[in-house]
Design a protein around this motif. Sequence first.
Motif, PDB file in Angstrom:
ATOM      1  N   ALA A 187     -61.223 -28.887 -14.477  1.00  0.00           N
ATOM      2  CA  ALA A 187     -60.849 -30.467 -14.719  1.00  0.00           C
ATOM      3  C   ALA A 187     -61.897 -31.378 -13.887  1.00  0.00           C
ATOM      4  CB  ALA A 187     -59.448 -30.661 -13.960  1.00  0.00           C
ATOM      5  N   VAL A 188     -62.474 -31.977 -14.959  1.00  0.00           N
ATOM      6  CA  VAL A 188     -63.724 -32.641 -14.262  1.00  0.00           C
ATOM      7  C   VAL A 188     -63.054 -34.343 -14.111  1.00  0.00           C
ATOM      8  CG1 VAL A 188     -66.021 -33.544 -14.672  1.00  0.00           C
ATOM      9  CG2 VAL A 188     -65.175 -31.545 -15.679  1.00  0.00           C
ATOM     10  N   ASP A 189     -63.384 -34.688 -12.876  1.00  0.00           N
ATOM     11  CA  ASP A 189     -62.668 -36.233 -12.532  1.00  0.00           C
ATOM     12  C   ASP A 189     -64.125 -36.831 -12.190  1.00  0.00           C
ATOM     13  OD1 ASP A 189     -61.747 -38.204 -11.492  1.00  0.00           O
ATOM     14  OD2 ASP A 189     -60.505 -37.463 -10.248  1.00  0.00           O
ATOM     15  N   SER A 190     -64.504 -37.708 -13.065  1.00  0.00           N
ATOM     16  CA  SER A 190     -65.892 -38.270 -12.739  1.00  0.00           C
ATOM     17  C   SER A 190     -66.908 -37.786 -12.144  1.00  0.00           C
ATOM     18  CB  SER A 190     -65.401 -39.750 -12.236  1.00  0.00           C
ATOM     19  OG  SER A 190     -64.273 -39.868 -11.516  1.00  0.00           O
ATOM     20  N   GLY A 191     -67.126 -36.768 -12.558  1.00  0.00           N
ATOM     21  CA  GLY A 191     -68.554 -36.053 -11.875  1.00  0.00           C
ATOM     22  C   GLY A 191     -68.007 -34.672 -10.891  1.00  0.00           C
ATOM     23  N   ASN A 192     -66.612 -34.870 -10.179  1.00  0.00           N
ATOM     24  CA  ASN A 192     -66.265 -33.847  -9.476  1.00  0.00           C
ATOM     25  C   ASN A 192     -65.364 -32.985 -10.385  1.00  0.00           C
ATOM     26  OD1 ASN A 192     -66.958 -34.837  -6.760  1.00  0.00           O
ATOM     27  ND2 ASN A 192     -65.572 -36.414  -7.082  1.00  0.00           N
ATOM     28  N   ILE A 193     -66.086 -31.430 -10.151  1.00  0.00           N
ATOM     29  CA  ILE A 193     -65.327 -30.391 -10.926  1.00  0.00           C
ATOM     30  C   ILE A 193     -64.340 -29.596 -10.094  1.00  0.00           C
ATOM     31  CG2 ILE A 193     -65.849 -28.739 -12.746  1.00  0.00           C
ATOM     32  CD1 ILE A 193     -68.794 -29.654 -12.562  1.00  0.00           C
ATOM     33  N   SER A 194     -62.997 -29.596 -10.496  1.00  0.00           N
ATOM     34  CA  SER A 194     -62.138 -28.370  -9.856  1.00  0.00           C
ATOM     35  C   SER A 194     -61.955 -27.644 -10.920  1.00  0.00           C
ATOM     36  CB  SER A 194     -61.068 -29.234  -9.147  1.00  0.00           C
ATOM     37  OG  SER A 194     -60.454 -30.159  -9.984  1.00  0.00           O
ATOM     38  N   PHE A 195     -62.219 -26.160 -10.532  1.00  0.00           N
ATOM     39  CA  PHE A 195     -61.944 -25.071 -11.380  1.00  0.00           C
ATOM     40  C   PHE A 195     -60.549 -24.414 -10.906  1.00  0.00           C
ATOM     41  CE2 PHE A 195     -66.381 -25.403 -11.846  1.00  0.00           C
ATOM     42  CZ  PHE A 195     -66.907 -25.201 -12.833  1.00  0.00           C
ATOM     43  N   PHE A 196     -59.462 -24.193 -11.788  1.00  0.00           N
ATOM     44  CA  PHE A 196     -58.454 -23.489 -11.641  1.00  0.00           C
ATOM     45  C   PHE A 196     -58.437 -22.403 -12.337  1.00  0.00           C
ATOM     46  CE2 PHE A 196     -57.105 -27.672  -9.960  1.00  0.00           C
ATOM     47  CZ  PHE A 196     -56.641 -27.141  -8.953  1.00  0.00           C
ATOM     48  N   ARG A 197     -57.774 -21.310 -12.042  1.00  0.00           N
ATOM     49  CA  ARG A 197     -57.564 -20.136 -12.922  1.00  0.00           C
ATOM     50  C   ARG A 197     -56.038 -19.938 -13.166  1.00  0.00           C
ATOM     51  NH1 ARG A 197     -59.206 -14.742 -10.276  1.00  0.00           N
ATOM     52  NH2 ARG A 197     -60.456 -15.814  -8.703  1.00  0.00           N
ATOM     53  N   PHE A 198     -55.804 -20.062 -14.248  1.00  0.00           N
ATOM     54  CA  PHE A 198     -54.545 -19.875 -14.767  1.00  0.00           C
ATOM     55  C   PHE A 198     -53.995 -18.356 -15.342  1.00  0.00           C
ATOM     56  CE2 PHE A 198     -52.717 -24.294 -15.458  1.00  0.00           C
ATOM     57  CZ  PHE A 198     -53.805 -25.043 -15.081  1.00  0.00           C
ATOM     58  N   GLY A 199     -53.396 -17.989 -14.473  1.00  0.00           N
ATOM     59  CA  GLY A 199     -53.038 -16.146 -14.751  1.00  0.00           C
ATOM     60  C   GLY A 199     -51.834 -16.242 -15.544  1.00  0.00           C
ATOM     61  N   GLN A 200     -51.670 -15.377 -16.234  1.00  0.00           N
ATOM     62  CA  GLN A 200     -50.318 -15.175 -17.271  1.00  0.00           C
ATOM     63  C   GLN A 200     -49.559 -14.385 -16.149  1.00  0.00           C
ATOM     64  OE1 GLN A 200     -50.554 -12.821 -20.609  1.00  0.00           O
ATOM     65  NE2 GLN A 200     -49.561 -14.368 -21.798  1.00  0.00           N
ATOM     66  N   GLY A 201     -48.696 -14.694 -15.698  1.00  0.00           N
ATOM     67  CA  GLY A 201     -47.871 -13.979 -14.553  1.00  0.00           C
ATOM     68  C   GLY A 201     -47.073 -12.963 -15.226  1.00  0.00           C
ATOM     69  N   ALA A 202     -46.859 -11.867 -14.538  1.00  0.00           N
ATOM     70  CA  ALA A 202     -46.009 -10.512 -14.954  1.00  0.00           C
ATOM     71  C   ALA A 202     -45.145 -10.139 -13.911  1.00  0.00           C
ATOM     72  CB  ALA A 202     -47.012  -9.654 -15.445  1.00  0.00           C
ATOM     73  N   PHE A 203     -44.269 -11.179 -13.243  1.00  0.00           N
ATOM     74  CA  PHE A 203     -43.329 -10.771 -12.200  1.00  0.00           C
ATOM     75  C   PHE A 203     -42.578  -9.565 -12.573  1.00  0.00           C
ATOM     76  CE2 PHE A 203     -44.133 -13.473  -8.410  1.00  0.00           C
ATOM     77  CZ  PHE A 203     -45.182 -14.062  -8.780  1.00  0.00           C
ATOM     78  N   ASP A 204     -41.923  -9.681 -13.731  1.00  0.00           N
ATOM     79  CA  ASP A 204     -40.896  -8.773 -14.376  1.00  0.00           C
ATOM     80  C   ASP A 204     -41.392  -7.326 -14.398  1.00  0.00           C
ATOM     81  OD1 ASP A 204     -42.705  -9.900 -16.273  1.00  0.00           O
ATOM     82  OD2 ASP A 204     -41.357  -9.295 -17.834  1.00  0.00           O
ATOM     83  N   GLU A 205     -42.904  -7.105 -14.073  1.00  0.00           N
ATOM     84  CA  GLU A 205     -43.383  -5.839 -14.330  1.00  0.00           C
ATOM     85  C   GLU A 205     -43.562  -5.078 -12.993  1.00  0.00           C
ATOM     86  OE1 GLU A 205     -46.878  -5.669 -16.864  1.00  0.00           O
ATOM     87  OE2 GLU A 205     -45.849  -6.724 -18.558  1.00  0.00           O
ATOM     88  N   TRP A 206     -43.390  -6.163 -11.990  1.00  0.00           N
ATOM     89  CA  TRP A 206     -43.827  -5.671 -10.577  1.00  0.00           C
ATOM     90  C   TRP A 206     -42.501  -5.883  -9.662  1.00  0.00           C
ATOM     91  CZ3 TRP A 206     -47.860  -2.481  -9.608  1.00  0.00           C
ATOM     92  CH2 TRP A 206     -48.866  -2.803 -10.661  1.00  0.00           C
ATOM     93  N   PRO A 207     -41.354  -5.317 -10.087  1.00  0.00           N
ATOM     94  CA  PRO A 207     -40.315  -5.372  -8.961  1.00  0.00           C
ATOM     95  C   PRO A 207     -40.602  -4.975  -7.700  1.00  0.00           C
ATOM     96  CG  PRO A 207     -39.671  -3.566 -10.572  1.00  0.00           C
ATOM     97  CD  PRO A 207     -41.192  -4.309 -11.033  1.00  0.00           C
ATOM     98  N   MET A 208     -39.881  -5.820  -6.695  1.00  0.00           N
ATOM     99  CA  MET A 208     -40.181  -5.442  -5.290  1.00  0.00           C
ATOM    100  C   MET A 208     -39.288  -4.011  -4.934  1.00  0.00           C
ATOM    101  SD  MET A 208     -42.496  -7.048  -3.803  1.00  0.00           S
ATOM    102  CE  MET A 208     -43.566  -6.826  -5.332  1.00  0.00           C
ATOM    103  N   ILE A 209     -38.069  -3.996  -5.638  1.00  0.00           N
ATOM    104  CA  ILE A 209     -37.441  -2.847  -5.149  1.00  0.00           C
ATOM    105  C   ILE A 209     -37.018  -2.043  -6.380  1.00  0.00           C
ATOM    106  CG2 ILE A 209     -34.846  -2.326  -4.594  1.00  0.00           C
ATOM    107  CD1 ILE A 209     -34.955  -4.567  -2.604  1.00  0.00           C
TER     108      ILE A 209
END
Lengths: 403, 457
Positions: B435-457
Amino acid sequence: MPLITPQPRGPGKKKGGSSRRNENNRIYANPLPLIFSAEENRFWTSHTVLGLFGLSGSRVVNPHCEGIFDPYTRSVWVTDSVHSTILWRRGFFGKGTLSRSEPTWLARQINARQNAEKNMVSEQVTANRRAERKQFKLDRARAIAQAAEAAEAAFKEGRVLTVEETGVVIPSAATWKPSRPPPSSSPDQPTSAAVEDQKVDEDIPDNVEHLQLTLQEAFFLLWTLDCLSVIDPDTHAAMSLEEIWQTLQLIHFPLYPSLASDVTNTRFDNPFLINYVVYHHYRSLGWIVRNGIKFCVDYLLYKRGPVFHHAEFALVVCPVYEDEEDRQTCPFDLQNVDPFSWTWLSTVNRVNSQVQKTLVLTYVTIPARSRCQAALLASPACLQYFSIREIVLRRFIPARMRD
Amino acid sequence: MDDLLEQPNKLPNFPLSTEDARDEDQSSDEEDGGLDWTKLPSASVNIARPVIPKRGEKDYEPKAGGGSGLQLHVLDRARTAMFNTLRATRGVNNKSMSYAIWYPQLARAHVTVAKGIHFSSMGHSVQRPIADADVKLQKRLELLPEEALYLLERGALWCWQDTNEGSWPINMSDIDARGPPMSVQQAYACMIGKEDLTLEEYQVFAYLKRLGYVVTRAEAPSLSYPVHPPLTKVKFQKSFSQTFFTLWSAVVRKFFRLFSGINWWKPFRIHHYTNYSSLFESLRFVPSGHTTPLQVRTTRNLDSSSPRSPYHIFYHLYKPSTPFRKTAPPNPDFYVVVVNARSSLMPSLRELAALYDKLPETPSPLPRQRQAPTTSQNAPAAPSALAEQHPISIFQRISRLIFPPKAPSIPLPPSRKPHPFAALKAGKKMVVIAAVDSGNISFFRFGQGAFDEWPMI
């Protein structure tokens, strides 16, 4: 960042830490208020056989807690301290109204009256840590000022010194230790505590604190685990499941309580339903789900519970309408239906990465009214028509991703 | 910069405690603070290539009451150093310069003399007709607008505007006759806006190039632009036992639903369960995960007059360590979307779903315990997965059907399972949005979450 790292402890205290951990493992061993009793292990085989036919006996110990519905705060109050202890220790449900999370008001009062240094509750530990930290910053500022003075004096003689050359040792967070016990911290501690030492026993106050359950927590305990009964504040009778289901939805309408409960007043975009779907989903995956307003998010996910680890994930609930037309008639003030602006995303993400949490956007689709009839909303069966997707957000820093 | 240094607290002075130094390490960007110009050796001031100085320490605070002789002295010294550095003339080495001609109609810069290592990852060869022979085609090296602009701004390329269209090959001797090369300002004016290049996209390109990344276009602007081979959909083969188990549990669940006729007022029969994990498992009835069909009505997309969503993958990114061949680019390490932060909101779920549809699944992260990985770090799980897919005889297959292998598909010891938190944070697919805001760039990584595949219990 240094505020959340545990203070370095001496070797003696380290032992105390591990015994406290064992203690915590024992106290908070059960992730839910229900307990699968172990004493019937002798009949293990017969029960397994019976279990295959869905006939297993009463092996589940159900605490059957009680709470009072409070429409004004939209919460359920658990006033019995035995019940509130059970709900807190087995699954971290609710929040003490006079405490940070665990209802510790009474313990703090007793500690204050006995002027006790041991058995400190979490609020007191935090307050002590903050006082130490403040002292450290004062010490550091003093040392820096001293070094600057020495350098200034040397400059007048025509020499330019670096801070090492001035010989002043500036304390660092890694090595600094409090020279004297930090000033007593608890803000509600009476100053005349020592005087009252003798008459501790008579002086213990009544517990005025209660455990407050959010509507999501209450419905989860009630519907899935059947270990809570909710009492109507007016009639003082236990509410039926259908009654609770209706009330929890109606309470979010602006006109409640004058609103009549009929089919036209049930909507899939009810905030209770959206929040409950999220709460239930992450609870069912074994996470401890707690409110995240402190970090500008809707929920926090803990692996085993707040006494064991810091929260790992911070969830923002973003409702998504399957049919945009449903949105036009929405009577609720639903948050985050529109995507964030980039500024707001940066703000939320900054707050959460500062405390080492990963921001997760949880998208909940709201079933279209054209697809699902409103009659479905009469029972919790409607919950299976929602769906949940996560987007895990982190900053991407190209300078650090090169190899 | 001048203003920054005039503030007293920006003074380079005492290094603070180690704790502060650690904090600064964790602050994200090197460019966040001002530069410490005093760190420059005075001899370097007049040399042809100015060295970018490193950032110094901030002073704790201005002295109370002002008037510290030492602070004033350090401030003056820093300011003089800055002015001296800025006074140096910017020069280039004549031998490392490349030459190019910019064709506005083609939106390409034709490189006539290619020097330096830049061209191992930039530019592509195109066949163009020669002026005097109508039929004959000849290959030549061409740069996209962002590549030409980047090299020009860096001082590695002299570029002339094309005057007489189509006449090439150019005689190198008449280059002097073309007058002075394009200035940086002129190049910005001419090249931004060509071939879908926005200013934001150029800023992201230049920033990543300066860090050493290889950046290519995701959508080939012309047929001669080399792209990586189309993604082969790798279906993870489930082992027989796994498939059987999922089928069986589905059948059992159906069976129970049919005959018990689920009572939604009491759907979870607590007394059936013997432990927490089976109880938790029974609670998981909410549809979740990105494979669930997204029943969102796409009213906006049907309307053809609505502008195209800004969310499309624009660049492919390769780490500096990834072996890169210009003619046959490998699969990219990252996929980058560039948007203007002022004119666009975050992507909606629908836009994200459309992005993820085009992306391959990223391999799950390595377990934390393993030290000094022997394979290259870019695709840690891929080689082992490929190694396992060697041909197997029919007998082996049958025996596997009957006696399913204990560890499905990838024989990993249990200790090498990735940490669930690492897997959850990485997500299954990942797209980088700048996202470039008048010359300032912020990069974000958008990960496709998979919480249902890693249950805690």
